[in-house]
Design a protein around this motif. Structure first.
Motif, mmCIF file in Angstrom:
data_model
loop_
_atom_site.group_PDB
_atom_site.id
_atom_site.type_symbol
_atom_site.label_atom_id
_atom_site.label_comp_id
_atom_site.label_asym_id
_atom_site.label_seq_id
_atom_site.Cartn_x
_atom_site.Cartn_y
_atom_site.Cartn_z
ATOM 1 N N GLU A 169 0.824 -1.204 0.000
ATOM 2 C CA GLU A 169 0.000 0.000 0.000
ATOM 3 C C GLU A 169 0.859 1.254 0.000
ATOM 4 O O GLU A 169 0.535 2.239 -0.666
ATOM 5 C CB GLU A 169 -0.932 -0.008 1.219
ATOM 6 C CG GLU A 169 -2.034 -1.050 1.131
ATOM 7 C CD GLU A 169 -2.861 -1.125 2.400
ATOM 8 O OE1 GLU A 169 -2.410 -0.556 3.420
ATOM 9 O OE2 GLU A 169 -3.937 -1.760 2.377
ATOM 10 N N GLU A 170 1.967 1.243 0.743
ATOM 11 C CA GLU A 170 2.876 2.402 0.776
ATOM 12 C C GLU A 170 3.547 2.607 -0.578
ATOM 13 O O GLU A 170 3.685 3.742 -1.050
ATOM 14 C CB GLU A 170 3.922 2.210 1.876
ATOM 15 C CG GLU A 170 4.948 3.328 1.983
ATOM 16 C CD GLU A 170 4.334 4.663 2.378
ATOM 17 O OE1 GLU A 170 5.049 5.677 2.250
ATOM 18 O OE2 GLU A 170 3.170 4.700 2.815
ATOM 19 N N MET A 171 3.952 1.500 -1.206
ATOM 20 C CA MET A 171 4.548 1.592 -2.537
ATOM 21 C C MET A 171 3.549 2.145 -3.550
ATOM 22 O O MET A 171 3.899 2.974 -4.401
ATOM 23 C CB MET A 171 5.044 0.217 -2.983
ATOM 24 C CG MET A 171 6.211 -0.328 -2.176
ATOM 25 S SD MET A 171 7.713 0.663 -2.353
ATOM 26 C CE MET A 171 8.130 0.312 -4.061
ATOM 27 N N GLU A 172 2.301 1.709 -3.454
ATOM 28 C CA GLU A 172 1.265 2.213 -4.359
ATOM 29 C C GLU A 172 1.004 3.695 -4.114
ATOM 30 O O GLU A 172 0.812 4.464 -5.074
ATOM 31 C CB GLU A 172 -0.027 1.420 -4.162
ATOM 32 C CG GLU A 172 0.054 -0.016 -4.662
ATOM 33 C CD GLU A 172 -1.177 -0.833 -4.308
ATOM 34 O OE1 GLU A 172 -2.101 -0.253 -3.682
ATOM 35 O OE2 GLU A 172 -1.219 -2.030 -4.656
ATOM 36 N N ARG A 173 1.017 4.109 -2.851
ATOM 37 C CA ARG A 173 0.813 5.518 -2.526
ATOM 38 C C ARG A 173 1.935 6.385 -3.104
ATOM 39 O O ARG A 173 1.682 7.448 -3.685
ATOM 40 C CB ARG A 173 0.726 5.702 -1.008
ATOM 41 C CG ARG A 173 0.385 7.128 -0.564
ATOM 42 C CD ARG A 173 0.490 7.269 0.938
ATOM 43 N NE ARG A 173 1.866 7.171 1.385
ATOM 44 C CZ ARG A 173 2.742 8.185 1.315
ATOM 45 N NH1 ARG A 173 2.389 9.341 0.814
ATOM 46 N NH2 ARG A 173 3.969 8.016 1.762
ATOM 47 N N LEU A 174 3.166 5.921 -2.944
ATOM 48 C CA LEU A 174 4.306 6.668 -3.466
ATOM 49 C C LEU A 174 4.264 6.739 -4.987
ATOM 50 O O LEU A 174 4.590 7.775 -5.580
ATOM 51 C CB LEU A 174 5.617 6.028 -2.992
ATOM 52 C CG LEU A 174 5.908 6.120 -1.489
ATOM 53 C CD1 LEU A 174 7.148 5.305 -1.147
ATOM 54 C CD2 LEU A 174 6.082 7.571 -1.072
ATOM 55 N N GLU A 175 3.865 5.638 -5.624
ATOM 56 C CA GLU A 175 3.797 5.621 -7.081
ATOM 57 C C GLU A 175 2.712 6.562 -7.587
ATOM 58 O O GLU A 175 2.914 7.268 -8.589
ATOM 59 C CB GLU A 175 3.525 4.191 -7.571
ATOM 60 C CG GLU A 175 3.393 4.042 -9.078
ATOM 61 C CD GLU A 175 4.644 4.440 -9.832
ATOM 62 O OE1 GLU A 175 4.541 4.684 -11.046
ATOM 63 O OE2 GLU A 175 5.721 4.503 -9.224
ATOM 64 N N LYS A 176 1.576 6.605 -6.909
ATOM 65 C CA LYS A 176 0.514 7.532 -7.295
ATOM 66 C C LYS A 176 0.978 8.975 -7.160
ATOM 67 O O LYS A 176 0.684 9.820 -8.012
ATOM 68 C CB LYS A 176 -0.724 7.295 -6.437
ATOM 69 C CG LYS A 176 -1.480 6.025 -6.768
ATOM 70 C CD LYS A 176 -2.700 5.860 -5.875
ATOM 71 C CE LYS A 176 -3.458 4.582 -6.217
ATOM 72 N NZ LYS A 176 -4.633 4.379 -5.315
ATOM 73 N N GLY A 177 1.710 9.248 -6.088
ATOM 74 C CA GLY A 177 2.246 10.592 -5.900
ATOM 75 C C GLY A 177 3.230 10.961 -6.995
ATOM 76 O O GLY A 177 3.241 12.086 -7.496
ATOM 77 N N ARG A 178 4.068 9.992 -7.370
ATOM 78 C CA ARG A 178 5.057 10.248 -8.425
ATOM 79 C C ARG A 178 4.370 10.517 -9.756
ATOM 80 O O ARG A 178 4.752 11.427 -10.495
ATOM 81 C CB ARG A 178 6.003 9.050 -8.549
ATOM 82 C CG ARG A 178 7.204 9.283 -9.461
ATOM 83 C CD ARG A 178 8.089 8.050 -9.493
ATOM 84 N NE ARG A 178 7.479 6.997 -10.270
ATOM 85 C CZ ARG A 178 7.585 6.899 -11.599
ATOM 86 N NH1 ARG A 178 8.264 7.803 -12.293
ATOM 87 N NH2 ARG A 178 7.006 5.903 -12.241
ATOM 88 N N ARG A 183 2.441 14.305 -14.027
ATOM 89 C CA ARG A 183 1.351 14.949 -14.766
ATOM 90 C C ARG A 183 1.342 16.452 -14.543
ATOM 91 O O ARG A 183 1.109 17.238 -15.464
ATOM 92 C CB ARG A 183 0.010 14.335 -14.348
ATOM 93 C CG ARG A 183 -0.222 12.915 -14.852
ATOM 94 C CD ARG A 183 -1.670 12.496 -14.668
ATOM 95 N NE ARG A 183 -2.052 12.445 -13.267
ATOM 96 C CZ ARG A 183 -1.922 11.372 -12.494
ATOM 97 N NH1 ARG A 183 -1.401 10.260 -12.980
ATOM 98 N NH2 ARG A 183 -2.300 11.408 -11.234
ATOM 99 N N SER A 184 1.614 16.870 -13.293
ATOM 100 C CA SER A 184 1.651 18.294 -12.982
ATOM 101 C C SER A 184 2.784 18.987 -13.731
ATOM 102 O O SER A 184 2.622 20.078 -14.280
ATOM 103 C CB SER A 184 1.818 18.478 -11.467
ATOM 104 O OG SER A 184 1.943 19.850 -11.147
ATOM 105 N N TYR A 185 3.937 18.345 -13.793
ATOM 106 C CA TYR A 185 5.100 18.919 -14.478
ATOM 107 C C TYR A 185 4.833 19.041 -15.968
ATOM 108 O O TYR A 185 5.145 20.052 -16.608
ATOM 109 C CB TYR A 185 6.319 18.034 -14.228
ATOM 110 C CG TYR A 185 7.566 18.508 -14.940
ATOM 111 C CD1 TYR A 185 8.262 19.625 -14.496
ATOM 112 C CD2 TYR A 185 8.037 17.830 -16.064
ATOM 113 C CE1 TYR A 185 9.401 20.066 -15.150
ATOM 114 C CE2 TYR A 185 9.168 18.260 -16.738
ATOM 115 C CZ TYR A 185 9.856 19.374 -16.274
ATOM 116 O OH TYR A 185 10.970 19.809 -16.927
ATOM 117 N N LYS A 186 4.178 18.005 -16.547
ATOM 118 C CA LYS A 186 3.856 18.047 -17.968
ATOM 119 C C LYS A 186 2.892 19.195 -18.270
ATOM 120 O O LYS A 186 2.961 19.833 -19.314
ATOM 121 C CB LYS A 186 3.257 16.721 -18.412
ATOM 122 C CG LYS A 186 4.269 15.598 -18.528
ATOM 123 C CD LYS A 186 3.612 14.317 -19.006
ATOM 124 C CE LYS A 186 4.649 13.201 -19.183
ATOM 125 N NZ LYS A 186 4.018 11.932 -19.624
ATOM 126 N N GLY A 187 1.977 19.479 -17.326
ATOM 127 C CA GLY A 187 1.030 20.563 -17.520
ATOM 128 C C GLY A 187 1.720 21.913 -17.569
ATOM 129 O O GLY A 187 1.340 22.799 -18.333
#
Length: 215
Positions: A169-178, A183-187
């Motif tokens: 779950e922690e790995m999934e949370r970190l991956e979602k954040g990444r 996506r924010s940087y691409k915007g």
């Protein structure tokens, strides 16, 4: 005393066991395992026979061969049942056995009758009984200690599984954040939203003027 038997080889490595008398049956009822399935001849006295399943298996996944071994064994160890044809055998998970203070030694009921299965043994098959008897081993196990050890192992396994779940779950949370950060940087880097040096020059403003306006 507990009698242990090995089921037919083609069914896999399964152990079938039963108590030597009603007092031993009482101990087996008390210290059974979650993987155990209980067998008994219906409506007449018989031995309490148990089949120990493997992790993840259920009463509905027991093969016909295993069922036949257990049913034949419990019929053979019933004084009345051994003399009769078309004997009904009931079986249910150990966890479904119900024991109340008012019951006699070795007597049990069921928590949920919908979890009770029944099969018919047409007649005694000596070939099966003889094969099972050749594998019989008599032991005096410490059933309480065995149950405590099983519970401890189960608890340790659940702890490992919970730790692994939290890690995933922690790995999934970190991956979602990444991914959100990407996506924010691409915007921010969309060409239509960027101002080039040529556009600044064509607007007649210097870089210094642009910086001053920004400030």
């Amino acid at each position: 005393m507990v009698f242990y038997y090995k089921a037919r080889p083609d069914a896999g490595d399964y152990t079938i066991y039963m108590g030597a008398d009603k007092n031993e049956n009482e101990e087996l009822i008390k210290y059974g395992h979650p993987e155990d399935v209980w067998f008994h001849v219906d409506k007449v006295s018989s031995a309490h026979v148990y089949l120990r399943l493997k992790k993840g298996e259920t009463i509905d996944t027991i093969t016909e061969g295993l069922l036949e071994d257990c049913a034949q064994l419990v019929k053979a160890h019933s004084i009345q049942g051994n003399k009769m044809n078309h004997v009904e055998v009931v079986y249910t998970p150990w966890s479904n056995l119900k024991k109340s203070p008012s019951m006699d030694v070795g007597q049990v009921g069921f928590h949920n009758h919908r979890m009770v299965r029944m099969l018919t043994v047409e007649k005694r098959v000596n070939e099966i009984i003889n094969r099972l008897n050749k594998t019989r081993v008599e032991r005096r196990p410490d059933l309480k200690a065995d149950k405590e050890a099983s519970n401890a192992a189960e608890k340790a396994e659940r702890k490992i599984q919970l730790k692994e779940k939290k890690r995933r779950e922690e790995m999934e949370r970190l991956e979602k954040g990444r991914q959100a950060e990407i996506r924010s940087y691409k915007g921010l880097m969309v060409a239509e939203k960027m101002t080039s040096n040529r556009q600044i020059a064509s607007a007649g403003k210097s870089m210094q003027e642009m910086e001053d306006e920004f400030v």
